[in-house]
Design a protein around this motif. Structure first.
Motif, PDB file in Angstrom:
ATOM      1  N   UNK A  50       0.910  -1.077  -0.145  1.00 16.69           N
ATOM      2  CA  UNK A  50       0.162  -0.267   0.420  1.00 16.69           C
ATOM      3  C   UNK A  50       0.802   1.061   0.215  1.00 16.69           C
ATOM      4  N   UNK A  51       0.740   2.610  -0.542  1.00 18.81           N
ATOM      5  CA  UNK A  51       1.332   3.468  -1.222  1.00 18.81           C
ATOM      6  C   UNK A  51       0.666   4.566  -0.686  1.00 18.81           C
ATOM      7  N   UNK A  52       0.796   5.440   0.350  1.00 18.16           N
ATOM      8  CA  UNK A  52       0.187   6.482   0.935  1.00 18.16           C
ATOM      9  C   UNK A  52       1.336   7.398   0.594  1.00 18.16           C
ATOM     10  N   UNK A  53       0.655   8.711   0.013  1.00 23.16           N
ATOM     11  CA  UNK A  53       0.915  10.176  -0.671  1.00 23.16           C
ATOM     12  C   UNK A  53       0.296  11.513  -0.168  1.00 23.16           C
ATOM     13  N   UNK A  54       0.830  12.247  -0.120  1.00 20.95           N
ATOM     14  CA  UNK A  54       0.642  13.768   0.623  1.00 20.95           C
ATOM     15  C   UNK A  54       0.952  14.577  -0.291  1.00 20.95           C
ATOM     16  N   UNK A  55      -0.225  15.511  -0.546  1.00 22.50           N
ATOM     17  CA  UNK A  55       0.265  16.878  -1.235  1.00 22.50           C
ATOM     18  C   UNK A  55      -0.623  17.696  -0.619  1.00 22.50           C
ATOM     19  N   UNK A  56       0.535  18.734   0.334  1.00 18.90           N
ATOM     20  CA  UNK A  56       0.101  19.727   0.695  1.00 18.90           C
ATOM     21  C   UNK A  56      -0.411  20.914   0.079  1.00 18.90           C
ATOM     22  N   UNK A  57      -0.976  21.261  -0.392  1.00 25.06           N
ATOM     23  CA  UNK A  57      -1.716  22.213  -1.398  1.00 25.06           C
ATOM     24  C   UNK A  57      -2.986  23.269  -0.863  1.00 25.06           C
ATOM     25  N   UNK A  58      -2.357  23.836   0.239  1.00 29.19           N
ATOM     26  CA  UNK A  58      -3.626  24.563   1.147  1.00 29.19           C
ATOM     27  C   UNK A  58      -3.426  25.500   0.667  1.00 29.19           C
ATOM     28  N   UNK A  59      -2.736  25.754  -0.046  1.00 26.06           N
ATOM     29  CA  UNK A  59      -2.713  27.730  -0.667  1.00 26.06           C
ATOM     30  C   UNK A  59      -2.507  27.641  -1.788  1.00 26.06           C
ATOM     31  N   UNK A  60      -2.623  26.363  -2.678  1.00 23.77           N
ATOM     32  CA  UNK A  60      -2.414  26.650  -3.755  1.00 23.77           C
ATOM     33  C   UNK A  60      -3.725  26.309  -4.248  1.00 23.77           C
ATOM     34  N   UNK A  61      -4.018  26.504  -6.144  1.00 23.94           N
ATOM     35  CA  UNK A  61      -5.153  26.105  -6.794  1.00 23.94           C
ATOM     36  C   UNK A  61      -5.240  24.729  -7.446  1.00 23.94           C
ATOM     37  N   UNK A  62      -6.387  24.165  -7.578  1.00 26.15           N
ATOM     38  CA  UNK A  62      -6.682  23.051  -7.879  1.00 26.15           C
ATOM     39  C   UNK A  62      -6.428  22.671  -8.723  1.00 26.15           C
ATOM     40  N   UNK A  63      -6.326  23.586  -9.759  1.00 26.75           N
ATOM     41  CA  UNK A  63      -5.409  23.340 -10.798  1.00 26.75           C
ATOM     42  C   UNK A  63      -3.722  22.921 -10.567  1.00 26.75           C
ATOM     43  N   UNK A  64      -3.385  23.704  -9.807  1.00 29.84           N
ATOM     44  CA  UNK A  64      -1.779  23.183  -9.676  1.00 29.84           C
ATOM     45  C   UNK A  64      -2.058  21.520  -9.037  1.00 29.84           C
ATOM     46  N   UNK A  65      -2.738  21.381  -7.557  1.00 27.66           N
ATOM     47  CA  UNK A  65      -2.926  20.158  -7.561  1.00 27.66           C
ATOM     48  C   UNK A  65      -3.142  19.130  -8.712  1.00 27.66           C
ATOM     49  N   UNK A  66      -4.273  19.384  -9.202  1.00 27.56           N
ATOM     50  CA  UNK A  66      -4.723  18.500 -11.124  1.00 27.56           C
ATOM     51  C   UNK A  66      -2.988  18.090 -11.660  1.00 27.56           C
ATOM     52  N   UNK A  67      -2.971  19.039 -11.822  1.00 27.46           N
ATOM     53  CA  UNK A  67      -0.972  19.005 -12.794  1.00 27.46           C
ATOM     54  C   UNK A  67      -0.272  18.360 -12.016  1.00 27.46           C
TER      55      UNK A  67
END
Length: 755
Positions: A50-67
């Motif tokens: 099982x792989x866990x991945x974390x993206x701390x994008x609280x102050x970023x846009x959804x488009x940046x997170x999607x990319x």
């Protein structure tokens, strides 16, 4: 605003692993970053694939997170996990969550394996122990911040709510926190010691925050009297004494005059169920104090010395400290990108002078003026020579600003009042400016004070101090020019400022007695008016008048005059000392003068020739002042200190009148005990009085048993109260990562700063 915004990328990763452990029962270990590691995320893998991945994008846009997620898909394909769990600090609508699920495709076993901000916060409410283990979460809450600000801690440290959050964002919890918390609970008293800038005060504050969150009262003290007035066994209280032995060097006089009180307060804390005492000091100052003071070195003192050494920082922790400071700053992405080039990060993190205070300075937002391409060299040069942090800004100041900082340097290690600073600055600035042909204006003080605030100075109420102890460190190394220092004595207005200037001169030119002799001549004018300022002054609080310390004590001033005489041979200094002792215009301070006057008596006996016309007069007047102190009604702990000093410095040559005065007051403690203890109104004070009687008995030969019996009878009158004992539970994150941190891991970590 979500508390998650106070977490750095690495804090967020650790939080996600803890939540995953609680919610899935699987313990995730750090998945070593390298060529296949994502530059935006961190991977962890368990034995079940099982792989866990974390993206701390609280102050970023959804488009940046999607990319970012789309870029990770090929890497996930290569890992080919049985299950993929994705955490993000962004708030997701159902539609956005479906968009991410579409990108990840078959890797998601179920939609619930995408965790958004709302899911994480729900998990924290279900598992409050996780929030407690991550202090950046609970400390950033409005309720806790308000409690901190009302506690006295941040009033003491001149800190605002914004600055608490700023400190929190860059803090990296490491083993020192857990070890210090454990030792504090075991010993109840903790001395945090270490080199300058390694985080002593930060650690002490984080411990204090933790106790405050547990409902304890916080009391920051600058002198032990404040602690004695407040301590009780009913209210859980943590006491904090920052730099208790001095800021940049040992305050020998205060140590020797108050060492017994320190020992008494420590014993009182150790006997109390609900008191803790945290002190900080620089390592070399602590070691010097141990050599100088029997109390500090006494095994019965039981100070739990916790040496916070930068050597205890692992490579991972040092990388995290730098990362958090850069992430919290407003430095451009180009500055961070420049650090990734070549081996700059390795050279910085592994530097022998690596120091959190230097890292804090070189990641300041004000460094935007440093071009991105030059930034790595700037950081490295600061580690090579830490003085560069303050040297360039200081040299760029106008003369009036430099003069104000120099004035403050000689006005005491812990700062001074605005009134005292202005009075001393006006004379020093006028004299120095005239020497260099520069103009001086009446408005220079107010204009300069305002311009230096936050950058160099901290102003709290009516007190001015340096914004950081490293400013004092820099000025100590900067102020070595003989010609400039020679300008200053004629401008000095107070005895304590003169003593600070003379002490600095002696340290800088200790191998050059002729130079020191030249300096002494410049102090002569001041010496003739050294008794103008009072040693004590009367001030009014909200409810009553009281006497507080103002300038140096009588014995301090006499000692300074003796030092100038010894360096110059000019009898004018002895004549002034004798006149000051005879005139007796300065109020005597029992705990300062009682300890010092016997030492001065010893100096006169041993260093002034018998034929000198002033010797007998000095010895007589010193004895008279000592008798006055003895008969002033000093408390027993101060009386013990006086007896010790008399025995040490006068030995078999105690003047008869001094011996009679001592016998009278000591005899009163043993023969009139009921009257002597009539003012003691607590079981604690009476118990301590028994200890003091035993100490006085050992020094003087009096039989303490009859007096102790009277105190014990009084003790029996008090109701025995058994207070509940409060012990905070120190939680720590559940998961731990492997501390092996290679160069690829460092590059991968810092790549998160370049998006």
């Amino acid at each position: 605003m979500s508390a998650l915004s106070n977490l750095s990328d690495i804090d967020f990763e650790e939080l996600c692993r803890d939540i995953a452990l609680k919610e899935t029962g699987m313990r995730f270990s750090g998945f070593g970053p390298g060529p296949d590691g994502g530059i935006d995320g961190r991977h962890a893998k368990d034995g079940n694939g099982t792989v866990l991945q974390c993206k701390h994008y609280i102050n970023s846009s959804f488009s940046n997170l999607r990319r970012a997620v789309a870029k990770e898909v090929p890497k996930i394909d290569r890992l080919s996990p049985d299950r993929y769990i994705f955490f993000t600090s962004q708030s997701l609508t159902p539609k956005r969550s479906d968009t991410l699920a579409g990108l990840l495709g078959a890797h998601l076993i179920e939609p619930g394996d995408i965790w958004s901000q709302q899911d994480i916060e729900d998990a924290l409410r279900r598992n409050p122990d996780i929030e407690k283990a991550h202090l950046k979460l609970w400390l950033s809450s409005t309720a806790v911040l308000e409690r901190l600000l009302k506690s006295g801690l941040e009033a003491y440290t001149q800190t605002t709510k914004r600055e608490i959050l700023d400190d929190l964002r860059v803090y990296v919890r490491n083993n020192s926190f857990d070890e210090a918390a454990s030792k504090l609970e075991t010993e109840k008293v903790l001395v945090i010691s270490g080199p300058p800038g390694v985080g002593k005060t930060t650690l002490a504050k984080m411990l204090s925050y933790y106790y405050l969150n547990e409902g304890w009262r916080f009391v920051a003290i600058r002198k032990l009297d404040e602690g004695f007035e407040i301590i009780d066994d009913e209210t859980p209280t943590i006491f904090f004494f920052d730099d208790f032995l001095g800021r940049i060097e040992l305050d020998r006089q205060s140590l020797l005059q108050r060492e017994s009180a320190l020992a008494t307060f420590v014993r009182r804390v150790q006997k109390s169920k609900n008191a803790r005492f945290v002190l900080t000091t620089r390592a070399h100052i602590f070691e010097e104090a141990r050599r100088l003071s029997d109390y500090v070195d006494d095994k019965r003192f039981q100070l739990a010395k916790y040496l916070l050494d930068v050597g205890s920082y692992t490579r991972r922790i040092k990388a995290y400290i730098l990362f958090n400071h850069l992430a919290a700053s407003n430095l451009s992405s180009d500055h961070c990108f420049a650090l990734l080039q070549g081996d700059w990060l390795k050279k910085i993190i592994d530097h022998k002078n690596y120091n959190p205070r230097v890292i804090s300075s070189v990641s300041s937002d004000a460094l935007e003026a440093v071009e991105a391409k030059d930034y790595p060299r700037h950081v490295f040069d600061a580690l090579e020579d830490p003085d560069l942090i303050w040297s360039k800004p200081f040299r760029g100041l106008e003369m009036k600003a430099q003069n104000l900082l120099i004035t403050l340097f000689f006005c005491g290690q812990f700062g001074t009042t605005i009134q005292n600073l202005q009075s001393q600055f006006s004379e020093l600035h006028r004299h120095v400016s005239a020497h260099y042909g520069q103009p001086a204006s009446p408005s220079d003080f107010e204009d300069t004070l305002r311009s230096l605030e936050t950058g160099f100075l901290s102003i709290a109420g009516q007190t001015v101090s340096f914004v950081n102890p490293s400013v004092r460190d820099f000025l100590k190394s900067y102020l070595v020019d003989q010609a400039f220092l020679a300008l200053l004595p004629v401008s000095i207005q107070r005895a304590d400022t003169a003593a600070a200037l003379w002490s600095h001169m002696r340290e800088v030119f200790k191998q050059h007695p002729e130079t020191l002799r030249g300096f002494v001549d410049a102090f002569l004018t001041l010496a003739l008016r050294i008794d103008v300022t009072p040693s004590m002054k009367r001030v009014k609080t909200q409810t009553y008048w009281s006497h507080v310390h103002d300038d140096s004590s009588l014995s301090d001033r006499v000692d300074l005059l003796f030092q100038w005489w010894e360096a110059s041979g000019n009898d004018a200094f002895l004549e002034k000392a004798h006149a000051m002792l005879v005139e007796n215009k300065l109020a005597l301070i029992a705990w300062r003068d009682g300890r010092s006057l016997p030492n001065l008596h010893w100096f006169v006996r041993n260093y002034i020739d018998n034929e000198h016309p002033l010797k007998d007069g000095l010895l007589s007047s010193l004895s008279d002042r000592l008798i006055e102190v003895i008969e002033s009604g000093a408390p027993v702990d101060e009386l013990i200190t006086i007896v010790e000093s008399v025995q040490e410095h006068m030995g078999d040559e105690v003047p008869e009148a001094v011996e009679e005065a001592l016998n009278h007051v000591v005899g009163y403690e043993f023969n009139n005990t009921s009257q002597a203890i009539s003012h003691l109104d607590s079981k604690q004070y009476l118990s301590e009085h028994i200890e003091q009687l035993e100490a006085l008995s050992r020094l003087t030969g009096y039989d303490a048993e009859p007096a102790k019996q009277i105190v014990n009878e009084r003790l029996a009158e008090f109701e025995v109260l058994d207070y509940d004992e409060y012990r905070p539970s120190v939680s720590r994150p559940s998961t731990r990562v492997d501390d092996r941190f290679d160069d690829d891991a460092i590059k991968s970590l810092f790549s998160n700063l370049v998006r």
